[in-house]
Design an enzyme around this catalytic site. Structure first.
Site, mmCIF file in Angstrom:
data_model
loop_
_atom_site.group_PDB
_atom_site.id
_atom_site.type_symbol
_atom_site.label_atom_id
_atom_site.label_comp_id
_atom_site.label_asym_id
_atom_site.label_seq_id
_atom_site.Cartn_x
_atom_site.Cartn_y
_atom_site.Cartn_z
ATOM 1 N N LYS A 209 -5.578 -24.442 -10.179
ATOM 2 C CA LYS A 209 -5.372 -24.746 -11.602
ATOM 3 C C LYS A 209 -5.850 -26.141 -11.953
ATOM 4 O O LYS A 209 -6.373 -26.372 -13.042
ATOM 5 C CB LYS A 209 -3.891 -24.622 -11.959
ATOM 6 C CG LYS A 209 -3.458 -23.214 -12.274
ATOM 7 C CD LYS A 209 -2.192 -23.248 -13.119
ATOM 8 C CE LYS A 209 -1.755 -21.871 -13.533
ATOM 9 N NZ LYS A 209 -0.497 -21.908 -14.292
ATOM 10 N N LYS B 17 -8.932 -11.654 -9.269
ATOM 11 C CA LYS B 17 -7.665 -11.149 -9.779
ATOM 12 C C LYS B 17 -7.749 -10.925 -11.296
ATOM 13 O O LYS B 17 -8.376 -11.731 -11.986
ATOM 14 C CB LYS B 17 -6.617 -12.224 -9.447
ATOM 15 C CG LYS B 17 -5.211 -11.920 -9.758
ATOM 16 C CD LYS B 17 -4.319 -13.068 -9.312
ATOM 17 C CE LYS B 17 -4.425 -14.266 -10.235
ATOM 18 N NZ LYS B 17 -3.288 -15.179 -10.164
ATOM 19 N N LYS C 286 -5.005 -13.689 -17.155
ATOM 20 C CA LYS C 286 -4.980 -13.947 -18.602
ATOM 21 C C LYS C 286 -6.001 -15.006 -18.988
ATOM 22 O O LYS C 286 -6.381 -15.126 -20.130
ATOM 23 C CB LYS C 286 -3.583 -14.309 -19.086
ATOM 24 C CG LYS C 286 -2.886 -15.423 -18.353
ATOM 25 C CD LYS C 286 -1.454 -15.585 -18.891
ATOM 26 C CE LYS C 286 -0.415 -15.174 -17.874
ATOM 27 N NZ LYS C 286 0.939 -15.090 -18.360
HETATM 28 P P1 TYM Z 1 2.665 -15.400 -14.081
HETATM 29 O O1 TYM Z 1 3.206 -15.661 -15.432
HETATM 30 O O2 TYM Z 1 1.293 -15.899 -13.755
HETATM 31 O O3 TYM Z 1 2.668 -13.854 -13.766
HETATM 32 C C1 TYM Z 1 3.828 -13.073 -13.969
HETATM 33 C C2 TYM Z 1 3.947 -12.000 -12.913
HETATM 34 O O4 TYM Z 1 2.798 -11.154 -12.928
HETATM 35 C C3 TYM Z 1 2.233 -11.078 -11.623
HETATM 36 N N1 TYM Z 1 0.772 -10.953 -11.734
HETATM 37 C C4 TYM Z 1 0.067 -9.977 -11.137
HETATM 38 N N2 TYM Z 1 0.447 -8.953 -10.362
HETATM 39 C C5 TYM Z 1 -0.526 -8.127 -9.917
HETATM 40 N N3 TYM Z 1 -1.838 -8.295 -10.222
HETATM 41 C C6 TYM Z 1 -2.267 -9.306 -11.006
HETATM 42 N N4 TYM Z 1 -3.549 -9.451 -11.313
HETATM 43 C C7 TYM Z 1 -1.281 -10.221 -11.498
HETATM 44 N N5 TYM Z 1 -1.339 -11.320 -12.293
HETATM 45 C C8 TYM Z 1 -0.067 -11.753 -12.424
HETATM 46 C C9 TYM Z 1 2.620 -12.383 -10.962
HETATM 47 O O5 TYM Z 1 2.572 -12.297 -9.553
HETATM 48 C C10 TYM Z 1 4.030 -12.577 -11.481
HETATM 49 O O6 TYM Z 1 4.955 -11.818 -10.732
HETATM 50 N N6 TYM Z 1 4.980 -18.834 -11.268
HETATM 51 C C11 TYM Z 1 5.129 -17.539 -11.916
HETATM 52 C C12 TYM Z 1 6.278 -17.509 -12.909
HETATM 53 C C13 TYM Z 1 7.596 -17.927 -12.358
HETATM 54 C C14 TYM Z 1 8.430 -17.168 -11.489
HETATM 55 C C15 TYM Z 1 9.588 -17.974 -11.300
HETATM 56 C C16 TYM Z 1 8.296 -15.945 -10.854
HETATM 57 C C17 TYM Z 1 8.266 -19.084 -12.639
HETATM 58 N N7 TYM Z 1 9.458 -19.104 -12.029
HETATM 59 C C18 TYM Z 1 10.633 -17.538 -10.476
HETATM 60 C C19 TYM Z 1 9.339 -15.507 -10.036
HETATM 61 C C20 TYM Z 1 10.484 -16.304 -9.854
HETATM 62 C C21 TYM Z 1 3.853 -17.215 -12.661
HETATM 63 O O7 TYM Z 1 3.095 -18.088 -13.031
HETATM 64 O O8 TYM Z 1 3.701 -15.917 -12.966
#
Ligand code: TYM
Length: 339
Positions: A118, A201, A204
């Site tokens: 990032k 991957k 967004k």
């Molecule tokens: P974020 O907001 O990027 O994504 C949210 C969830 O979606 C999953 N994900 C995917 N799964 C499969 N294929 C993909 N292409 C894909 N893109 C995204 C992510 O693995 C995630 O589960 N750091 C985290 C948010 C967070 C969090 C937490 C998660 C903050 N605190 C505590 C769990 C527990 C994040 O940026 O997810």
């Protein structure tokens, strides 16, 4: 030291940064709904404080937070069964994050690949919050003593860090206080790939909207994106092995399996031998069938943002009731007077 047994509790979070996509749905939202249905106490969070580690326009953040809440509900999260709220309403997250900033080591944080990705070449100009992001994430989880965290594969390293932080705290203070949280990375779609490039991957932030299916896409758009998805000229194989060298084909099969609640083997038993000219329309029909109702329900919910705000405030109250005593106990263990 006696072993403390922690009751099962699920926590997971999603950043409200817009463009909620099929990867978020299959890797996260759909599985959250499954865990809720299994009857495990579940806490789901719109992590707005994580979102602002990079610049967010205030109006966009507000909109994206409400839209994400609508996405959760439309995907089957029932805010009376699960706890649904946005992170900034529960101050205990940031309070615990400070504690973990003092537990985590610089060396651990520097190894985080997501920060490197990032921040890119301009790491000196990244926010301090972006660097500390995983400590806040550990706080999100451990301030509830959550035992299970369903996520996509890209979050694995952050969850290993969460375990390391819990272990070091317990070790330093000679307590058995924080649980060893288990990542739950299961199913056919823990890493949904871009529809334009099977080595990337689905994300967004991809500049091409054709690379992803958004949960707000209408039926025609979903079908068009699947029709145009990159593939190879071979028909689908009848077993999994050959998919290892065909990332785009594997991705579409994985998506099909996850949407249909089937195993990859079952999908190949049914569709093996078919050319993409036949498989893609079947996948498009399935995707529209599963996703269009979510998109419709999200739009309906977004007509009443006051109701969404009420749901999030009520969820925050319930979340705080769990987090506050755990933070207080943490402070007591550390020797904070008044806790
Ligand atoms: P974020 O907001 O990027 O994504 C949210 C969830 O979606 C999953 N994900 C995917 N799964 C499969 N294929 C993909 N292409 C894909 N893109 C995204 C992510 O693995 C995630 O589960 N750091 C985290 C948010 C967070 C969090 C937490 C998660 C903050 N605190 C505590 C769990 C527990 C994040 O940026 O997810």
């Amino acid at each position: 030291m006696t072993e403390v047994v922690h009751t099962p509790r699920v926590f997971s979070g999603i950043q409200p940064t817009g463009n909620l996509h099929l990867g978020n749905y299959l890797g996260a939202l759909k599985r959250f709904a499954d865990s809720q249905e299994e009857g495990i106490e579940s806490i789901f969070c719109m992590v707005d404080l994580h979102a602002v580690t990079v610049w967010q326009e205030p109006d966009d953040l507000r909109h994206a937070t409400r839209e994400l809440a609508a996405g959760f509900i439309a995907s089957g999260i029932d805010p009376t069964k699960s706890i649904l709220f946005n992170q900034s309403q529960v101050a205990e997250h940031t309070q615990m994050a400070w504690v973990f900033n003092c537990v985590a080591r610089m060396g651990w944080m520097k190894r985080m690949t997501q920060f490197k990705d990032k921040a890119g070449k301009n790491a000196e100009n990244a926010s301090l919050g972006l660097f500390g992001y995983p400590a806040l994430m550990a706080a999100d989880i451990l301030v509830y003593h959550a035992t299970h965290v369903p996520v996509g594969e890209d979050q694995k390293q952050h969850l290993e860090l969460t375990q390391e932080i819990a272990r070091k705290f317990n070790h330093d203070f000679e307590v058995d206080f924080f649980p060893e949280t288990q990542p739950v990375i299961e199913g056919a779609a823990t890493r949904v790939m871009s529809l334009r490039d099977g080595s990337k991957k689905m994300s967004k932030s991809d500049p091409s909207d054709m690379s992803r299916i958004n949960l707000t896409d209408d039926a025609d758009t979903i079908a068009r994106k699947i029709r145009k998805a990159k593939t190879d000229p071979e028909p689908l194989p009848s077993e999994k092995g050959p998919l290892d060298d065909r990332p785009e084909a594997r991705n579409l099969v994985n998506i099909y399996a996850a949407l249909a609640d089937l195993s990859v083997d079952q999908v190949l038993a049914e569709h093996g031998g078919k050319p993409f000219s036949e498989f893609k329309p079947a996948l498009a029909d399935l995707a529209v069938d599963r996703l269009a109702p979510i998109s419709t329900e999200m739009s309906r919910l977004m007509e009443d943002v006051a109701e969404i705000d009420r749901i999030l405030a009520a969820g925050a109250d319930r979340a705080r009731a769990i987090a506050a005593p755990i933070l207080k106990k943490t402070y007591q263990i550390m020797g904070m007077v008044g806790a």
